[in-house]
Scaffold this active site. Structure first.
Site, short mmCIF file in Angstrom:
data_model
loop_
_atom_site.label_atom_id
_atom_site.label_comp_id
_atom_site.label_asym_id
_atom_site.label_seq_id
_atom_site.Cartn_x
_atom_site.Cartn_y
_atom_site.Cartn_z
N ASP A 48 -36.86 65.75 -22.19
CA ASP A 48 -37.02 67.21 -22.23
C ASP A 48 -37.33 67.78 -23.62
O ASP A 48 -36.89 68.89 -23.95
CB ASP A 48 -35.77 67.90 -21.67
CG ASP A 48 -35.69 67.82 -20.16
OD1 ASP A 48 -36.59 67.22 -19.54
OD2 ASP A 48 -34.72 68.36 -19.59
N ARG A 78 -35.97 74.66 -7.37
CA ARG A 78 -34.86 74.82 -8.29
C ARG A 78 -33.52 74.57 -7.61
O ARG A 78 -32.61 74.01 -8.21
CB ARG A 78 -34.86 76.23 -8.89
CG ARG A 78 -36.01 76.52 -9.83
CD ARG A 78 -35.90 75.75 -11.11
NE ARG A 78 -34.91 76.31 -12.02
CZ ARG A 78 -34.49 75.71 -13.14
NH1 ARG A 78 -34.99 74.54 -13.48
NH2 ARG A 78 -33.59 76.27 -13.91
N TYR A 88 -30.64 68.10 -23.50
CA TYR A 88 -29.48 68.40 -24.33
C TYR A 88 -28.44 67.31 -24.10
O TYR A 88 -28.31 66.80 -22.99
CB TYR A 88 -28.89 69.77 -24.00
CG TYR A 88 -29.85 70.90 -24.23
CD1 TYR A 88 -30.19 71.29 -25.55
CD2 TYR A 88 -30.45 71.56 -23.17
CE1 TYR A 88 -31.07 72.33 -25.76
CE2 TYR A 88 -31.34 72.59 -23.38
CZ TYR A 88 -31.65 72.97 -24.69
OH TYR A 88 -32.54 73.99 -24.90
N ALA A 89 -27.66 66.99 -25.14
CA ALA A 89 -26.81 65.81 -25.09
C ALA A 89 -25.80 65.85 -23.95
O ALA A 89 -25.61 64.85 -23.25
CB ALA A 89 -26.08 65.64 -26.43
N HIS A 90 -25.12 66.99 -23.74
CA HIS A 90 -24.05 67.02 -22.73
C HIS A 90 -24.57 67.29 -21.33
O HIS A 90 -23.79 67.28 -20.37
CB HIS A 90 -22.98 68.07 -23.10
CG HIS A 90 -23.32 69.47 -22.73
ND1 HIS A 90 -24.24 70.23 -23.42
CD2 HIS A 90 -22.86 70.27 -21.73
CE1 HIS A 90 -24.33 71.44 -22.87
NE2 HIS A 90 -23.51 71.49 -21.84
N GLY A 114 -28.67 66.71 -19.71
CA GLY A 114 -29.60 65.70 -19.25
C GLY A 114 -29.39 64.33 -19.83
O GLY A 114 -29.49 63.31 -19.13
#
Length: 218
Positions: free
Chosen positions: A37, A88, A152-154, A156
């Site tokens: 992403d 979505r 984002y780390a926390h 995906g």
């Protein structure tokens, strides 16, 4: 919930890495690189020219260059623009309609534009494996290790790493080649990632990849 504007925070270094639970060693012939992403829409929330985005882009670029050099598959995941409400699903209840119809917002950031021979997957959920052919692609290439970087780390990154582990693909999360909404969430993600994978810094992972290649060529 809309994406927050992220304040600058320092990237973690080797001293901040969580204790390892797995003893897996990265091997170029078994590994693929996933760039998760890294689109203008998502990277744009970080302060330009400051940490962590400067290190994020530089380190992802370094991993990508070495992966290309070593013949490792490079895979980009990207959320499609202009998704319909039915696409979505429940994600819209928390994160809204997603990326609009603007092609530039959905594009991978310019320093990392995918090259011929690299793979670009539509990523309709935080987990890059879900509703994509990522698993099939890795198996077709004979890859059972996955280096994960991006945002984002926390969200995906962590969910993708967990799914890799559940499917017997060894995940390697690169501590300073991911970024998050805050230093706290970044650190939390690394601690959880270490419970089902290996967490390394960029320089350590690059060194290990090169050392393994040198040993094979010796």
């Amino acid at each position: 919930m809309v994406l927050p504007t992220v304040e600058s925070y320092p990237m973690p270094d080797r001293s901040a890495l969580p204790r390892a639970h797995a003893s897996w060693r990265i091997e170029p012939a078994r590994a693929a690189l996933l760039v998760h992403d890294m689109q203008n829409h998502f990277v744009g929330v970080f302060p330009t020219g400051r940490s962590p985005v400067v290190e994020l882009i530089d380190n992802v670029a370094a991993l990508r260059e070495l992966a290309d050099t070593l013949g490792m598959p490079v895979v980009f995941s990207a959320e499609p623009a202009g998704q319909a409400p039915r696409q979505r699903g429940l994600v819209a209840d928390i994160w809204g309609p997603g990326i609009g119809d603007e092609p530039e917002a959905a594009a991978i950031i310019a320093p990392l534009t995918p090259r011929p021979g690299e793979h670009l997957l539509a990523n309709v959920r935080h987990n890059a494996f879900l509703r994509s052919h990522l698993s099939r692609l890795l198996r077709s290439k004979g890859r059972d290790q996955l280096i994960i970087c991006g945002v984002y780390a926390h969200l995906g990154v962590l969910l993708t790493a967990a799914d890799a582990f559940m499917n017997d693909i060894q995940p390697f999360v690169v501590a300073d080649a991911v970024a998050d909404f805050s230093a706290e969430e970044h650190s939390l993600a690394l601690r959880w990632a270490a419970r089902s994978g290996v967490v390394r810094t960029t320089d350590t992972l690059l060194r290990d990849l090169l050392l393994h290649k040198e040993r094979r060529n010796a």
